[in-house]
Design a protein around this motif. Structure first.
Motif, PDB file in Angstrom:
ATOM      1  N   LEU A 152     -19.726  36.270  12.654  1.00  0.00           N
ATOM      2  CA  LEU A 152     -20.305  35.425  13.697  1.00  0.00           C
ATOM      3  C   LEU A 152     -19.273  35.250  14.796  1.00  0.00           C
ATOM      4  CD1 LEU A 152     -22.759  33.614  14.503  1.00  0.00           C
ATOM      5  CD2 LEU A 152     -21.556  31.724  13.398  1.00  0.00           C
ATOM      6  N   ASP A 153     -19.673  35.505  16.041  1.00  0.00           N
ATOM      7  CA  ASP A 153     -18.755  35.332  17.173  1.00  0.00           C
ATOM      8  C   ASP A 153     -18.661  33.849  17.508  1.00  0.00           C
ATOM      9  OD1 ASP A 153     -17.301  36.761  19.588  1.00  0.00           O
ATOM     10  OD2 ASP A 153     -18.492  35.130  20.426  1.00  0.00           O
ATOM     11  N   VAL A 154     -17.454  33.303  17.471  1.00  0.00           N
ATOM     12  CA  VAL A 154     -17.220  31.888  17.757  1.00  0.00           C
ATOM     13  C   VAL A 154     -16.149  31.776  18.825  1.00  0.00           C
ATOM     14  CG1 VAL A 154     -16.520  29.659  16.822  1.00  0.00           C
ATOM     15  CG2 VAL A 154     -17.860  31.230  15.415  1.00  0.00           C
ATOM     16  N   VAL A 159     -15.648  35.520  13.370  1.00  0.00           N
ATOM     17  CA  VAL A 159     -15.407  34.753  12.148  1.00  0.00           C
ATOM     18  C   VAL A 159     -16.206  35.396  11.032  1.00  0.00           C
ATOM     19  CG1 VAL A 159     -15.727  32.531  11.021  1.00  0.00           C
ATOM     20  CG2 VAL A 159     -14.996  32.611  13.396  1.00  0.00           C
ATOM     21  N   PHE A 160     -15.547  35.652   9.904  1.00  0.00           N
ATOM     22  CA  PHE A 160     -16.215  36.290   8.769  1.00  0.00           C
ATOM     23  C   PHE A 160     -16.631  35.222   7.769  1.00  0.00           C
ATOM     24  CE2 PHE A 160     -13.432  39.541  10.584  1.00  0.00           C
ATOM     25  CZ  PHE A 160     -14.355  40.559  10.774  1.00  0.00           C
ATOM     26  N   VAL A 203     -25.041  27.736   9.503  1.00  0.00           N
ATOM     27  CA  VAL A 203     -24.084  28.701  10.046  1.00  0.00           C
ATOM     28  C   VAL A 203     -24.407  30.096   9.526  1.00  0.00           C
ATOM     29  CG1 VAL A 203     -21.655  29.344  10.167  1.00  0.00           C
ATOM     30  CG2 VAL A 203     -22.300  26.937  10.260  1.00  0.00           C
ATOM     31  N   TYR A 204     -24.736  30.192   8.238  1.00  0.00           N
ATOM     32  CA  TYR A 204     -25.103  31.492   7.669  1.00  0.00           C
ATOM     33  C   TYR A 204     -26.392  32.022   8.294  1.00  0.00           C
ATOM     34  CZ  TYR A 204     -21.782  30.173   3.974  1.00  0.00           C
ATOM     35  OH  TYR A 204     -20.668  29.796   3.277  1.00  0.00           O
ATOM     36  N   VAL A 205     -27.342  31.130   8.542  1.00  0.00           N
ATOM     37  CA  VAL A 205     -28.600  31.549   9.163  1.00  0.00           C
ATOM     38  C   VAL A 205     -28.335  32.147  10.541  1.00  0.00           C
ATOM     39  CG1 VAL A 205     -30.783  30.700  10.131  1.00  0.00           C
ATOM     40  CG2 VAL A 205     -30.059  29.950   7.860  1.00  0.00           C
ATOM     41  N   LEU A 206     -27.463  31.506  11.316  1.00  0.00           N
ATOM     42  CA  LEU A 206     -27.118  32.027  12.637  1.00  0.00           C
ATOM     43  C   LEU A 206     -26.488  33.416  12.529  1.00  0.00           C
ATOM     44  CD1 LEU A 206     -25.631  28.848  14.355  1.00  0.00           C
ATOM     45  CD2 LEU A 206     -27.707  30.050  15.011  1.00  0.00           C
ATOM     46  N   GLU A 209     -29.122  35.974  11.697  1.00  0.00           N
ATOM     47  CA  GLU A 209     -29.975  36.268  12.850  1.00  0.00           C
ATOM     48  C   GLU A 209     -29.317  37.304  13.764  1.00  0.00           C
ATOM     49  OE1 GLU A 209     -32.478  32.071  13.281  1.00  0.00           O
ATOM     50  OE2 GLU A 209     -30.714  32.430  14.533  1.00  0.00           O
ATOM     51  N   GLN A 210     -27.991  37.263  13.860  1.00  0.00           N
ATOM     52  CA  GLN A 210     -27.307  38.269  14.669  1.00  0.00           C
ATOM     53  C   GLN A 210     -27.443  39.658  14.042  1.00  0.00           C
ATOM     54  OE1 GLN A 210     -23.276  37.261  15.689  1.00  0.00           O
ATOM     55  NE2 GLN A 210     -23.863  35.453  16.880  1.00  0.00           N
ATOM     56  N   VAL A 211     -27.401  39.728  12.703  1.00  0.00           N
ATOM     57  CA  VAL A 211     -27.609  41.009  12.028  1.00  0.00           C
ATOM     58  C   VAL A 211     -29.046  41.485  12.240  1.00  0.00           C
ATOM     59  CG1 VAL A 211     -27.577  42.209   9.809  1.00  0.00           C
ATOM     60  CG2 VAL A 211     -25.859  40.459  10.300  1.00  0.00           C
ATOM     61  N   ALA A 212     -30.003  40.580  12.070  1.00  0.00           N
ATOM     62  CA  ALA A 212     -31.411  40.944  12.213  1.00  0.00           C
ATOM     63  C   ALA A 212     -31.717  41.445  13.618  1.00  0.00           C
ATOM     64  CB  ALA A 212     -32.290  39.743  11.875  1.00  0.00           C
TER      65      ALA A 212
END
Length: 380
Positions: A152-154, A159-160, A203-206, A209-212
């Motif tokens: 996730l880009d923060v 961020v992994f 946070v995991y859902v976000l 969503e980036q992968v999807a």
């Protein structure tokens, strides 16, 4: 302007300098990211987390040890419960997912559990994305991803994240699974703990969503997560579907407000370093060079909270009274300024906060005067 890969490499080098030579980076997990999103104005936490600084070790070096974190006993108990839930290829976990989230689908039988091992977080992230794509392309089957790796880009820095599990439903949709060791008593758990789990899962859902969004067609990421806990006072797993739409929206909005890490790093004095090996005086100076936004809520979410609270008290800041009070006081930043405004010694009378303080002071004075008259009045 340098290409993105060059900028990213330069940023990683700069963050390593801030962390200190030979000091390993501490990974930023979803729990810390949810806490950061809850206080997006705190540049101190943003740069320390972005640089991978271990804030618990830093707090010890500053002389303000942290009591924040999970006990070793709870950690071991949680790992044992998670292993029980995922035993036999996740049979019980998938049964709970079917029961609580997807009764219309065929019951899980012979579910796929792909191997997600790879070298480094980037490799694991790529392997996870491939496994999700492959699972989505097999309609009618259940798939369990055990400890996938998401990115996730923060604030301009990747961020992994590692959720407990992700379930791919027969219709191709994805669900985040959170496994916690606190109990569900009569089907309900502690609301505060459920809320913390929901913020972490958001946070995991976000990240999912980036992968999807990179797949065509994009799979649906479900906004109801599966929360798995021990049932009553046993070690048997039970589950509840938790809607995290509100937490997801708030977290996304707050993360968007975060100042980019490179902007904070560029504003620091030359030679700034947060290594706990530095002398206490120099380390304190480095930490104080980054502004913090302290609030009492930080005591349950940040390892540096005691240090920041002491500094807030020393500087007479109103932030130590809580965010609601701070929001009502407008441009008044210290308790001294608040008291002076209330007494009419300072402040703009047209300022709503100043006017409210003076009105409150007048009402208090009237109440004290009336109470004094009652005390001296003779009994009839």
């Amino acid at each position: 302007m340098p290409p993105p890969r060059t900028r990213e490499k330069a940023l990683r080098h700069r963050l390593a300098e801030l962390r200190g030579p030979e000091v390993p980076a501490k990974a930023l997990d979803a729990r810390a990211l949810a806490a950061l999103a809850a206080n997006p104005g705190c540049r101190r936490r943003a740069i320390l987390d972005g640089a991978g600084v271990d804030k618990a070790v830093l707090a010890d070096a500053l002389g303000s040890p942290s009591v924040f974190g999970q006990s070793q006993f709870a950690f071991v108990r949680g790992n044992a419960f998670e292993a029980k839930v995922k035993a036999d290829g996740g049979t019980e976990l998938l049964r709970l997912a079917h029961e609580k989230l997807d009764r219309a689908a065929e019951p899980p039988a012979g579910a796929r559990v792909p191997d997600l091992t790879a070298q480094g977080p980037q490799g694991r992230t790529a392997r996870t994305e491939l496994a999700l794509r492959e699972a989505t392309e097999v309609p009618g089957a259940w798939t369990l991803l055990d400890h996938p790796m998401l990115a996730l880009d923060v604030a301009g820095s990747p961020v992994f994240l590692e959720p407990d599990a992700v379930v791919v439903h027969p219709d191709g949709s994805w669900t985040v699974v959170e496994i916690k060791s606190f109990p569900m008593l009569d089907g309900a758990a502690d609301p505060a703990k459920v809320g913390a789990a929901a913020r972490q899962a958001a946070v995991y859902v976000l990240a999912l969503e980036q992968v999807a969004a990179r797949l065509d067609p994009a799979p649906r990421v479900r906004h109801r997560i599966l929360l798995v806990c021990p049932k009553d006072f046993s070690n048997l797993p039970t589950a509840s579907a938790v809607d995290v739409r509100k937490q997801r929206a708030v977290t996304a909005r707050q993360l968007d407000r975060l100042t980019r890490i490179e902007e904070i790093a560029d504003a620091l004095p030359e030679g700034t370093c947060f290594s706990p090996e530095l002398p206490a005086e120099r380390l304190t100076e480095a930490v104080e060079s980054v502004p913090a936004t302290y609030a009492p809520e930080c005591l349950s979410a940040c390892e540096l909270a005691f240090h920041c609270r002491d500094r807030s008290r020393a500087q007479d800041m109103v932030t130590r009274l809580g965010r609601p009070v701070r929001a009502e006081l407008g441009g008044l930043t210290t308790i001294g300024e608040v008291l002076a405004a209330a007494r009419g010694e300072a402040g703009d009378p047209d300022d709503p906060a100043v006017a409210a303080l003076r009105r409150a002071a007048a009402l208090r004075a009237e109440a004290l005067e009336a109470a004094a008259l009652l005390e001296v009045a003779p009994c009839p």
